[in-house]
Design an enzyme around this catalytic site. Structure first.
Site, PDB file in Angstrom:
ATOM      1  N   CYS A  88       0.842  -1.206   0.000  1.00 46.49           N
ATOM      2  CA  CYS A  88       0.000   0.000   0.000  1.00 46.49           C
ATOM      3  C   CYS A  88       0.870   1.245   0.000  1.00 46.49           C
ATOM      4  O   CYS A  88       1.889   1.306   0.689  1.00 46.49           O
ATOM      5  CB  CYS A  88      -0.896   0.038   1.240  1.00 46.49           C
ATOM      6  N   HIS A  89       0.426   2.232  -0.758  1.00 39.58           N
ATOM      7  CA  HIS A  89       1.120   3.519  -0.782  1.00 39.58           C
ATOM      8  C   HIS A  89       0.727   4.335   0.444  1.00 39.58           C
ATOM      9  O   HIS A  89      -0.443   4.329   0.832  1.00 39.58           O
ATOM     10  CB  HIS A  89       0.720   4.318  -2.026  1.00 39.58           C
TER      11      HIS A  89
ATOM     12  N   MET B 174      -8.194   0.074   0.750  1.00 36.69           N
ATOM     13  CA  MET B 174      -7.496  -0.628   1.829  1.00 36.69           C
ATOM     14  C   MET B 174      -7.574   0.150   3.135  1.00 36.69           C
ATOM     15  O   MET B 174      -7.669  -0.444   4.211  1.00 36.69           O
ATOM     16  CB  MET B 174      -6.044  -0.899   1.446  1.00 36.69           C
ATOM     17  N   GLU B 175      -7.551   1.465   3.050  1.00 35.29           N
ATOM     18  CA  GLU B 175      -7.657   2.284   4.260  1.00 35.29           C
ATOM     19  C   GLU B 175      -9.030   2.117   4.906  1.00 35.29           C
ATOM     20  O   GLU B 175      -9.149   1.995   6.135  1.00 35.29           O
ATOM     21  CB  GLU B 175      -7.377   3.746   3.931  1.00 35.29           C
TER      22      GLU B 175
ATOM     23  N   ASP C  95     -11.755  -6.532  21.672  1.00 37.90           N
ATOM     24  CA  ASP C  95     -10.817  -6.342  22.780  1.00 37.90           C
ATOM     25  C   ASP C  95     -11.502  -5.718  23.989  1.00 37.90           C
ATOM     26  O   ASP C  95     -11.244  -6.116  25.124  1.00 37.90           O
ATOM     27  CB  ASP C  95      -9.648  -5.459  22.331  1.00 37.90           C
TER      28      ASP C  95
END
Length: 153
Positions: free
Chosen positions: A74-75, A109-110, A124
């Site tokens: 990824c950039h 992707m972000e 969590d």
């Protein structure tokens, strides 16, 4: 059939060269679902660790900004906006991540990273109440901009 752009002619993984692409506005929306028992959902407001949904929002925003540190090809992108929503539904928590930029490459992707990390954060924050919580349905809902055009699931 399209070729996979993250591989060179010899089959080695590579970062795609986007230097010849024009900068355009790009957006992406992704989601994740955290399946939680109703008895645990009722306890979310009283969580001694804090409000899990708000912590998940912050975690998702932070994750979107760090995507290139996590996904090797990824950039690094200057993000214009990241918004993460975490909403309680009857069977769990739906995470929706919206990301935008003006860049030479997209922000799918972000958005996916933001949704996934927000979902992991809900787990969590609530695992002490139930270890059987499931993270499900992490996927891209929509993306705009770029050479490949718009996509809507």
């Amino acid at each position: 059939m399209k070729e996979l752009s993250h591989y060179d002619a010899r089959g080695r993984a590579q970062m795609v060269d986007v230097s010849s692409k024009a900068e355009t506005r790009r957006t992406a929306i992704a989601q994740a679902f955290v399946r939680i028992k109703p008895s645990v959902l009722r306890k979310l407001p009283k969580n001694p660790k804090g409000n899990p949904l708000e912590v998940a929002r912050f975690a998702g925003i932070s994750a979107a900004k760090r995507t290139s540190d996590l996904i090797p090809m990824c950039h690094p992108l200057m993000l214009s906006h990241v918004d993460v929503e975490a909403e309680i539904e009857a069977r769990g928590v739906r995470i929706t991540a919206r990301v935008s930029t003006t860049s030479q490459t997209g922000v799918e992707m972000e958005a996916l990273t933001a949704a996934a990390v927000a979902a992991l954060t809900v787990y969590d924050m609530t695992k002490a109440l139930d270890k059987s919580i499931e993270i499900q349905d992490v996927f891209l809902i929509q993306k705009t901009g770029g050479k490949s055009g718009d996509f809507k699931r």
